[in-house]
Enzyme design. Structure first.
Site, PDB file in Angstrom:
ATOM      1  N   GLY A  38      -0.773  -4.164   1.493  1.00  7.59           N
ATOM      2  CA  GLY A  38      -0.398  -2.775   1.273  1.00  7.59           C
ATOM      3  C   GLY A  38       0.932  -2.574   1.557  1.00  7.59           C
ATOM      4  CB  CYS A  39       2.839   0.338   0.325  1.00  3.94           C
ATOM      5  SG  CYS A  39       2.016   1.789   1.022  1.00  3.94           S
ATOM      6  CE1 TYR A  40       4.708   3.932   5.672  1.00  5.34           C
ATOM      7  CE2 TYR A  40       2.130   4.308   5.565  1.00  5.34           C
ATOM      8  CZ  TYR A  40       3.491   4.580   5.594  1.00  5.34           C
ATOM      9  OH  TYR A  40       3.752   6.183   5.534  1.00  5.34           O
ATOM     10  CB  THR A  86       4.795  -4.899   1.697  1.00  5.46           C
ATOM     11  OG1 THR A  86       3.607  -5.561   1.128  1.00  5.46           O
ATOM     12  CG2 THR A  86       5.968  -5.808   1.030  1.00  5.46           C
TER      13      THR A  86
END
Length: 342
Positions: A148-150, A152
């Site tokens: 996921g973005c967060y 990462t």
């Protein structure tokens, strides 16, 4: 040439995949699916791709995805887990940009995502696609759970400290801000201009579904359970994540040198000079995570600033980085992009 299919090409992650793959000279786009928009030329929906992507959207049934070498799922949670098995059985590699295979504990995943898992047997096989940690496993994988973005931004920011065992892992804090594109391309009140513009707010304070993913990754790196307070915020910008991370040192260490050494060979992690303040616009459109590490007043609190483009290093770019590893291509192929400024 690697033959590529994309399931779910109408969202922000899907169009970002197409933008990046269109300039990747090691792949050919075979099919881009959308049940609702089947038959529409991709460039009609996204004129930015005119002259770069000549395909039309097709239904998954008509796309002949079994002919692909790799299929990206840029779909909502719950889709890939129902469709991956047939593709894997046909010899197709799968990269899921949603969360279906990220959390190894299936019961934990079902609790946070509110549905029964359709392919629990595949969860154990899936490789978590954070190249800076799992590069060699990714090379051999046939199923990738793209982070996921967060997760990462947060994991890359905390990893050197956790791996070296120099902080108290029971009291970590991640204070994170994301642009509105992180919510996806759908009609929801909170994402409307009059709601998100000129506004700033926290959400998911009681618990966000990226929390178990972050804890899992950091616990694996440190070999012990992680205590983490994670608070995400919505900011009035389109792209970008800024993670401000706090940890308490348990012994004196040169944190700048620690980060520089950990990421010295990582082309997509940029450890900035001491005292730097990375900005989200410095990574806009690029696949880089920029990190700065601080010790305010020389004390025992470490503050790590980690920024990424949520649609690139936080999604499509990292997925292509994983694809390159899986097919023996140069890891940065198609991703050598200078971020856009201003």
């Amino acid at each position: 040439m690697v033959k590529v299919g994309i399931v779910g090409g109408t969202g922000y992650t899907g169009v970002e995949l197409m933008r990046l793959l269109a300039r990747h000279d090691g792949v050919s786009l075979h099919a881009i699916t959308s049940r609702k928009e089947a038959g529409m030329p991709v460039a009609e929906m996204y004129p930015s791709l005119r002259g770069h992507v000549d395909l039309a959207f097709s239904t998954p049934q008509d796309a002949q995805l079994q002919q692909c070498d790799v299929v990206f799922f840029a779909t909502p949670n719950g889709i890939a887990m129902s469709e991956a098995t047939a593709l894997l059985d046909a010899g197709v590699r799968v990269i899921d940009l949603a969360a279906d295979f990220r959390i190894r504990d299936v019961a934990e995943w079902e609790k946070w995502y509110g549905m029964s898992h359709a392919s629990p047997a595949l969860v154990a096989e899936a490789v978590y696609g954070l190249p800076e940690v799992n590069r060699e496993a990714i090379r051999q994988a046939r199923l990738i759970a793209n982070p996921g973005c967060y997760p990462t931004a947060v994991q890359l920011g905390f990893l050197p400290l956790i791996e070296a065992g120099v902080v108290n892992a029971e009291s970590l804090i991640a204070d994170c801000k994301s642009g509105v594109s992180g919510a996806g391309r759908k009609a929801e009140v909170h994402a409307l201009l009059c709601e998100a513009g000129d506004n700033f707010k926290a959400y998911g304070v009681a618990g966000h579904r990226h929390l178990p993913e972050i804890r899992q990754g950091l616990a694996s790196a440190g070999g012990a359970p992680i205590g983490l307070t994670f608070v995400p915020h919505l900011t009035p910008m389109i792209r970008g994540i800024h993670a401000t991370l706090y940890a308490r040192l348990n012994r004196d260490v040169d944190v700048q040198a620690l980060f520089e050494q950990r990421y010295a060979q990582e082309r997509f992690v940029d450890v900035m000079p001491a005292g730097s303040l990375p900005e989200t616009r410095s990574v806009r459109g690029g696949n880089t995570c920029r990190i700065a590490v601080h010790r305010p007043q020389g004390g025992d609190t470490v503050v790590v600033l980690s920024v990424i483009d949520n649609l690139v290093k936080g999604a499509a770019g990292q997925a292509i980085q994983n694809m390159n590893l899986m097919f023996g291509l140069p890891e940065g192929q198609g991703l050598d992009i200078v971020p856009l400024l201003p």
